[in-house]
Every structure is written in C-alpha cells, then in structure tokens.
Scaffold this active site. Structure first.
Site, mmCIF file in Angstrom:
data_model
loop_
_atom_site.group_PDB
_atom_site.id
_atom_site.type_symbol
_atom_site.label_atom_id
_atom_site.label_comp_id
_atom_site.label_asym_id
_atom_site.label_seq_id
_atom_site.Cartn_x
_atom_site.Cartn_y
_atom_site.Cartn_z
ATOM 1 N N LYS A 1 -8.880 3.222 -21.432
ATOM 2 C CA LYS A 1 -7.406 3.157 -21.433
ATOM 3 C C LYS A 1 -7.021 1.679 -21.433
ATOM 4 C CE LYS A 1 -3.854 2.926 -19.490
ATOM 5 N NZ LYS A 1 -2.871 1.876 -19.926
ATOM 6 N N GLU B 1 0.249 -14.243 -6.534
ATOM 7 C CA GLU B 1 -0.197 -14.509 -7.908
ATOM 8 C C GLU B 1 1.013 -14.525 -8.842
ATOM 9 O OE1 GLU B 1 -2.286 -11.388 -10.057
ATOM 10 O OE2 GLU B 1 -3.781 -12.850 -10.685
ATOM 11 N N GLU C 1 -11.732 -5.162 -10.419
ATOM 12 C CA GLU C 1 -11.574 -6.609 -10.656
ATOM 13 C C GLU C 1 -10.082 -6.892 -10.622
ATOM 14 O OE1 GLU C 1 -14.032 -8.607 -10.826
ATOM 15 O OE2 GLU C 1 -15.636 -7.145 -11.016
ATOM 16 N N THR D 1 -3.810 -6.269 -8.178
ATOM 17 C CA THR D 1 -4.314 -5.804 -6.884
ATOM 18 C C THR D 1 -3.601 -4.526 -6.429
ATOM 19 O OG1 THR D 1 -5.062 -7.990 -6.237
ATOM 20 C CG2 THR D 1 -4.517 -6.486 -4.444
ATOM 21 N N CYS E 1 -6.984 -14.463 -14.835
ATOM 22 C CA CYS E 1 -7.190 -14.248 -13.398
ATOM 23 C C CYS E 1 -7.941 -15.412 -12.763
ATOM 24 C CB CYS E 1 -7.944 -12.949 -13.185
ATOM 25 S SG CYS E 1 -9.499 -12.920 -14.092
ATOM 26 N N THR F 1 -2.258 -2.203 -8.305
ATOM 27 C CA THR F 1 -2.768 -1.069 -9.091
ATOM 28 C C THR F 1 -4.162 -0.683 -8.604
ATOM 29 O OG1 THR F 1 -1.644 -2.078 -10.968
ATOM 30 C CG2 THR F 1 -3.059 -0.221 -11.448
#
Ligand code: NAD
Length: 486
Positions: free
Chosen positions: A173, A384, A248, A228, A282, A230
């Site tokens: 996905k 972030e 990750e 994070t 990231c 999710t």
C-alpha cells in the site's frame, strides 16, 4: 487525466467501488491523475490472490526468485528517466535528485535482496547430549508493506524486495499522496512476467485501505514506514492479532558540529543534510548544534549557503529545492515557522512561502529557513517538521550537547563532526539513535541494520535483519542415535 489502477493477481484493476482520489502535482497545485480510493474489498481480493500464489512462490528455488527480482531491477534501470520524471511530478522533488538517488536506489533494492537470498544460511547448534539443532527460516506467507510519500519508490521497494526474496507474497500500500511510481512498478511487474498474485499493489487512503490491510487476519506481518502517530495506530491494531511488526517512524535528528571538525565538509554536508529533498527525509539533520567557538562563523557561512539554494520547478535540472509535497504540508511547515517566532526564535533566512512564475505559480514552495535563538526544549526543536527548516544552537561541552541531542522522544539518526577519535567513539556509543554518522551523512551500506529507537521505531531493516523479519525461525532439534542399526 491518467487513472491509476490497483495491481491484483497480475491484473491492473479499477477499485471495486469505483471511487478515486485526486492526485495533485505539488509544483503546480493541479490535479494530474486519479488514484483508486480502495477499501476492504480490494484488500480482500489482493490478500486472496497473494494466498493463492504463496505455495508456488515459496517453493520456487531462490535462484529463480532472484532472477525475477533482477529482471525488475533491470526494467527500473531501463525506465529510469521516465520514473525520475514521474517521481518529481508526483512528489515535488528535483528531477535530478530522483534520477541520482530515488530511482537507482529502487533498482538497487531489488538487486541487493535478489542476490542476498542466494547467500542466506542458517545456524546449527550441536549439543553435547548428542543432539543437533538447526534453524529453518521459512517465509511467513502473505505480508503487508506500507510506505510514505517522501521517497516513494525507494522506500516501497526497500520493503517489497526482501519480502519477495524471502519467499513471501506481498500486498503493498503506497502513499496515496505519491502513488505514481508504485503504479509504474506494477506495469514493470507485468513486463517482467512476475507470477500473478506474488506482488499486489492496492492504492488508497491509509485510514481505509491501509487500516484494512493491517487488520486482515491473513496478513502475517506488517512492514511500515511513516509517521510516529500512524505507527502507534498500526501497532494498536496489529498487537492483539499477534502480527510481526517493523515500524520505521519519524525523526528529529541532531547534527553536532565540534570546533575541531573538517570545516568545509561539515558546512557543506550540514546544508545538504538539512535541505535535501526539501528537508523531507526522516534522516535529515534539522537540529544543528555548533560548539561555541565556531558558532558565529558557522552560522554566517551556513546562512549564506542556504540563501544560495535555488528553489524552483522540480523539472528544472538546476533546482536544488523543489515543492513540498502538498498544500496541507505547506501549511504545517509555515505554522511551525510562526511557532518558532512565538517561541522567541529569530529567522535568519527564508521563513516564507515562495511564489514562482509560470507553470509553477500555484505550487507549494517554501524558502529554506534557518532559525536561531530557540532552546532545545521548545516545540520547534522537539517536534518533527519534515520540511526545509533547520535550527542552530550553540553548545559548550560534550555532556551538554549529548543531553540536547538525546532530549527528544525520537532516536533515528545522529550526525557528528569531529576529528577527535576518542570523542567520536564516546558519543557514538551514548547517542540515542539507530544510526550515527561520523563526518558524513546518508552514506548507506544496505547490509547494515537500519532503524530507530524510542519513538522512531521498532525493529531494524537492511541486510539480514530484513530477511530475518520476513521469515519465521523454526528450531529443529534432532536426537542423534549412535547405536549401530545392525
Ligand atoms: P503517514 O504515517 O501519514 O503515512 C504513511 C503510510 O501509512 C501511507 O501509505 C498512509 O496511507 C498509511 N497509513 C496512514 N494511516 C494508516 C493506518 N491507520 N493504517 C495503515 N496505514 C496507514 O506518513 P507520511 O506523512 O506518508 O510520511 C512522513 C513520515 O514518515 C514522517 O514522519 C517521516 O519521518 C516518516 N519516515 C520515516 C522513515 C524511516 O525510515 N524511519 C523514512 C521515511 C519517512
């Protein structure tokens, strides 16, 4: 207007309920394709196809599986220019970056795991009690791979390649924000003759298609890269179903510059580490800590270099900084810049939206932004932002900067500039990060463990770690019979 399709059981298919989402070109702000808004029915079909394909794929000799993946890698190479253009159009990144990094890496992911599986070996543990243990590493079955929008084909293939190499069948996905190159990959799978059902690609919203994939009882493992929050939702859904999980997640990475560093290299790399891909990696070093004796010189040179970055049309070969991925993301980044001012920060350069002329007049561009005067604990230095925004903070001692660097909920990467070997080792051991780069950034050896600690994730990708994740280890213990059968 191109309508993208799902790829299920070796066929390009419209979504079951016929619904589509708009796919926006971030450089122009216009809709340029439509992507399936898939739901649980599409996921059910894809999982069923993958289940049917699994026994034959798992039984296919590793060498034959590797050949299939190598063919995909070759096709990616052959279509590299078109794929780079698609990636730049879909994501907003400079086409030169996509051509240099994203697309070659996608091919490399397939090649790396195709050849790795030929060298895979398992352990044996002989016992003094005259018994032998050996480990079987068997594919899990059908697994789910969910990827984000910042490095679309690069990260999608980083998951799919080891899963397939290990003998699993996959339902992937991709991000609904950047679905185009995953769709192109489906076309390449057809060209490569990948057996139907081995890889299935279902497009759609995370909350619908993604959540249905995570919840599906036949999905044995989820490999996820994304935010994070999710990741927490996925962990919540997967835990009671006892699925294997690799997460990750986000980062807020420190870049620590000591006064004894190789200055030019540290400076040039700090600019790249903060602003490559519009800061939407990231692993970007967005919190830059500079030892006080060097601070003012570094700050002034850094700002001069950042001001020289060319913000422009992603399809222009000379562009350094393209469009950020969406209007919502643009608003988020601008809100953080306002917050920085509220928190007492001084904007040294950038700090605003950039309006371009012509084709890109409606695009989502942000001037590379450098901020100083913020403490390490304020929100701008804790959360972030994932955009072209970096902060500068001076420090005096090793202990102090270590506390700053480790003082966020994240723990993905850290960058360290020093010529002092003892200090490099000392700090590398104490930094709370899954990856520590000393005197470099983004040097990636695909054999090394890749992942984060704390809220940056659970588990490691890369090399054998990925192949271990996508297999179930089974210990076989055999009591040896020393008796002579006669
Ligand atoms: P996101 O979490 O919004 O989405 C990632 C993927 O998850 C998308 O495909 C999305 O559709 C899907 N998704 C969303 N909700 C879901 C749900 N409830 N169930 C299942 N799937 C769901 O992330 P993003 O905005 O696409 O990507 C940016 C984030 O990714 C940043 O936080 C960045 O740090 C992180 N990231 C991490 C790494 C890493 O290796 N650690 C690499 C790249 C990006």
């Amino acid at each position: 207007m191109e309508y993208l399709s799902n790829y299920i059981d070796g066929v390009l298919l419209a979504p079951v309920h016929g619904a589509y989402l708009d796919n926006v070109n971030p450089a122009t702000g216009t809709v340029f394709s439509r992507v399936p808004d898939s739901g649980a029915d599409d996921i059910d079909r894809a999982v069923a196809a993958a289940e049917r394909a699994f026994p034959a794929w798992a039984a296919t000799p590793a060498e034959a599986r590797a050949r299939q993946l190598l063919r995909l890698a070759d096709l990616i190479d052959r279509h590299a220019d078109a794929l780079a253009r698609d990636e730049a159009t879909d994501n907003g990144k400079p086409v030169a970056l996509a051509r240099r990094v994203d697309i070659p890496r996608a091919a490399k992911n397939f090649r790396f795991f195709a050849t790795a599986i030929l060298h895979a070996a398992t352990e044996a543990h002989p016992m003094e009690e005259r018994a032998l243990n050996y480990t079987l590493r068997q594919p899990l079955g059908v697994v789910g791979c969910i990827s984000p929008w910042n490095l679309p084909l690069y990260l999608f293939t980083w998951k799919i390649a080891p899963a397939l190499a290990a003998g699993n069948c996959v339902v992937g996905k991709p991000s609904e924000v950047t679905p185009l190159t995953a769709f192109r990959l489906a076309e390449l799978c057809l060209e490569a003759g990948l057996p139907p059902g081995v890889l299935n690609i279902v497009h759609g919203h995370g909350a619908r298609a993604g959540a249905a994939l995570v919840a599906h009882p036949k999905i044995r493992a989820i490999s996820f890269t994304g935010g994070t929050r999710t990741g927490a939702a996925i962990a919540h859904a997967a835990a009671p179903r006892f699925k294997k999980l690799s997460l990750e997640l986000g980062g807020k990475n420190p870049n620590i510059v000591f006064a004894d560093c190789r200055y030019d290299e540290a400076l040039e790399t700090a600019v790249r580490a903060a602003f490559t891909n519009q800061g939407e990696i990231c692993l970007c070093g967005s919190r830059i800590f500079v030892e006080r004796p060097l601070y003012e010189r570094f700050r002034d040179d850094f700002v001069r270099r950042v001001e020289a970055l060319r913000v422009g049309d992603p399809l222009d070969e000379d562009t350094d900084v393209g469009a950020v991925v969406s209007e919502a993301h643009l608003e988020k980044i601008l809100a953080y810049i306002e917050l920085a001012k509220d928190e007492g920060g001084t904007v040294l350069c950038g700090g605003h939206r950039v309006r371009l002329d012509g084709r890109c007049a409606g695009g989502f561009f942000v001037a590379p932004t450098v901020i100083e005067g913020l403490g390490p604990d304020c929100r701008v230095n804790q959360e972030e932002i994932f955009g072209p925004v970096a902060t500068l903070i001076p420090f005096d001692t090793e202990e102090e900067v270590l506390a700053y660097a480790n003082g966020t909920p994240y723990g993905l990467a850290a960058i360290l500039w020093t010529e002092n070997l003892g200090r490099a080792h000392r700090l590398a051991a104490r930094l709370e990060a899954g990856i520590v780069w000393v005197n470099c950034w983004m040097l990636r050896d695909l054999r090394t463990p890749f992942g984060g600690m704390k809220q940056s994730g659970v588990g490691r990708e890369g090399g054998w770690e990925a192949l271990r994740f996508f297999t179930e280890a089974k210990n076989v213990c055999i009591k040896l019979d020393d008796r002579d059968p006669a």
